[in-house]
Every structure is written in C-alpha cells, then in structure tokens.
Design a protein around this motif. Structure first.
Motif, mmCIF file in Angstrom:
data_model
loop_
_atom_site.group_PDB
_atom_site.id
_atom_site.type_symbol
_atom_site.label_atom_id
_atom_site.label_comp_id
_atom_site.label_asym_id
_atom_site.label_seq_id
_atom_site.Cartn_x
_atom_site.Cartn_y
_atom_site.Cartn_z
ATOM 1 N N LYS A 61 27.203 98.950 -33.402
ATOM 2 C CA LYS A 61 26.068 99.209 -34.288
ATOM 3 C C LYS A 61 26.578 99.859 -35.568
ATOM 4 O O LYS A 61 27.421 100.755 -35.526
ATOM 5 N N ASN A 212 23.311 103.039 -26.425
ATOM 6 C CA ASN A 212 22.380 101.924 -26.525
ATOM 7 C C ASN A 212 20.944 102.375 -26.295
ATOM 8 O O ASN A 212 20.022 101.948 -26.994
ATOM 9 N N ASN A 215 19.787 104.036 -29.361
ATOM 10 C CA ASN A 215 19.999 103.258 -30.579
ATOM 11 C C ASN A 215 20.861 104.043 -31.561
ATOM 12 O O ASN A 215 20.599 104.099 -32.769
ATOM 13 N N ASN A 306 23.471 96.819 -28.429
ATOM 14 C CA ASN A 306 24.004 97.470 -29.613
ATOM 15 C C ASN A 306 25.517 97.533 -29.572
ATOM 16 O O ASN A 306 26.197 97.408 -30.561
ATOM 17 N N GLN A 307 26.066 97.763 -28.404
ATOM 18 C CA GLN A 307 27.508 97.827 -28.226
ATOM 19 C C GLN A 307 27.876 96.705 -27.248
ATOM 20 O O GLN A 307 27.025 96.133 -26.591
#
Length: 312
Positions: A61, A212, A215, A306-307
C-alpha cells in the motif's frame, strides 16, 4: 522520558533528570532529547512451518495522501528502532536525496505496543500527549519481536495496534508498521528449532494481517533482510547478539522506510554513513526493488488485498 527530535545541521543535547547528556556517534542531523536503555528481548510462540518466497514480487500500500514537503514523522518502538539510530539514518538519507523532514523518535528498550497504548504508562502517556497535540503525517509503529512471534497476537498485539491507529488517524496522520527482522540464528523451543526464514514468515504474516485490517502502511524491513541474505550472504546485518541490527542492517531498514514513505528509490543516495560505497549501493537497490517493484514472480494476496504474501 522525553522525545527525540531530528533536525538539520546541528545537534543539541539536553539532559533530563537522572539522565546523562549524550551525542549519537555519526548523527549529522538531530536535536536529541531522549536517552534509551536496555535491549529488546526476543522469544517466540507459534511459528508456521511454511516459508515465504522472499524474492517474489510483492505489492505494498502506498501513502494516501502522498508525502508532502517537510513531513512530520514519529518513530515509535524499542531498541530495534533506536539501535544505531534508525530515525536519524532515515533523516540523513532523505536529506541527501533532497527532502526536508521533521522526524521524532519515542523508543524504550523492551517496549510493546500494549505499553504505548496505555495512558497510565510513562511512555504511553507521552505518546498520547504527543500524537493528540500536533498534526502528524506518519506515525511508524514497531512491535516487540517476542509479541509478533507469540501465539497470541490476537490478544497481545492487534488490540493495541488498533488503539494506536485510531489515535494516529484522529490526529490526521497515517499509521505505518515497521516489520522488523527475525533472529539471525532462528530460535529453539524445547526440542523444536525454527529457522530465521520460518520466523520471518510468521512475523510478515502477523504484521500484514493487522496492517490490512487497518488499511495502514507496512515497511517490510524484515523481508529486506531476508532478500539480502539470499543475494549477499556475506553481508552482516545483525549485531553480535544476533537480534539487533548492525550498522548495515540499520541502513537497509532506513532505505526500506525511505522507499515506502517517499515512493522513491534510495539508489545513488550520497549518505552512506560509515559503510563501503559498493555495499551501500547493494542495500539501496534491495530496498528499492522490494518496495517499488522488480518484475519478480507471481504474488499471492494476503486477506485485505493491501499487502501480498508469496510462499514457496
């Protein structure tokens, strides 16, 4: 306990009650206000046997909004953060590449996110006052290795990460987690032995899970260590104790943090501390390729998207 602030050009050292004045060796940039003692302990709980493919292409991210001019950044952690002056190294790299920054550090040996989330704790109270009192662009949180490797991160790490993340976001900042590195020689528990690769895989998964969920941002310094060991096994990234970083390890972690925060490569940075220039360039490249992409192999998304995790 008081805060360490990194500024440009000159170092001022202010004593506090019961503390001696000191100056960090090799610190070009700083106003130093905090004395940190002790060495963070490491133990382990639940470790997965599956090992990540540390060379796989990984998606991270990116900061939203992007870093602006002269960002205010707070590093929060323990001896893995203050050993060899990671925040100061980060500032020097950024300055060398043309970026001014206002960087602070709050770090105490052995400390955990649980302690920092507790307003009754001395450091926790200072963090609460610091975060709520001013606007921060980034607050970088580093958990104790023993907690990250425990079999109870759901109780010992994640709840306090959520508390701190809420404080950071309420102050208008972005939360980033600093994924640290596994012990150099792995760990033994009874008759079981866990390799550093197994431990790093567990640390990566646990950091990714909470990042995640929130966020947030993740600085994958531990994965940088693993990549370096695979590509350049002769490079010594750990201090003699096998837990803390060597100057080379700190430099690699700082390059990784720079690449993630600024979304720019640290390659060709003129600040190399006391490292050999060829070695510094190798470390810069590892950080850049990990964070910014190197056209590697297929990735496997971690829940939250996100990852990314990639396993062998």
């Amino acid at each position: 306990m008081i805060l360490v602030t990194y500024k440009r050009e000159i170092v001022f050292c202010y004593p506090t009650k019961g503390m001696e004045v000191f100056m960090r060796k090799g610190c070009k940039i700083g106003l130093i206000f905090l004395i940190m003692t002790a060495i963070a302990g490491c133990s382990a709980g639940s470790k997965e046997s599956t090992v990540m493919d540390f060379q796989a292409q990984m998606d991270w991210k990116i900061p939203e909004p992007a870093v602006g001019s002269n960002p205010r950044i707070l590093f929060v952690g323990n001896s893995h953060t203050f050993y060899n002056n990671l925040p100061g190294t980060f500032v020097n790299i950024a300055h060398s590449l043309g970026h001014k920054s206002d960087v602070y550090e709050l770090a105490q040996g052995y400390y955990t996110l649980e302690q920092y989330a507790n307003p009754e704790d001395e450091a926790g109270a200072l963090l609460d006052k610091t975060v709520s009192g001013k606007k921060w662009d980034f607050v970088i949180l580093q958990e104790n290795t023993s907690v990250v490797l425990s079999d109870s991160v759901d109780e010992k790490m994640y709840p306090y990460a959520r508390v701190l993340d809420e404080k950071v976001k309420s102050a208008g900042g972005q939360t980033a987690f600093l994924m640290t590195w596994a012990p150099k020689d792995g760990l033994k528990e009874g008759f079981k032995t866990y390799s550093r690769e197994q431990l790093q895989s567990t640390m990566a998964e646990n950091y990714m899970t909470i990042t995640n969920e929130l966020n947030g941002l993740l600085i994958p310094a531990g994965i940088s260590f693993m990549r370096c060991m695979e590509e350049y096994p002769e490079v010594e990234l750990w201090a003699p104790d096998g837990y803390h970083p060597s100057p080379e390890g700190t430099y690699l972690a700082a390059c990784t943090a720079y690449a993630l925060v600024y979304q720019e490569s640290p390659e060709n940075c003129l600040y190399i501390g006391e490292l050999d220039i060829e070695l510094a360039h190798k470390l810069q490249k590892i950080a850049a390729e990990l964070v910014l992409g190197d056209g590697g192999s297929e990735t496997v998304k971690n829940p939250g998207n996100n990852q990314s995790l990639a396993y062998q």
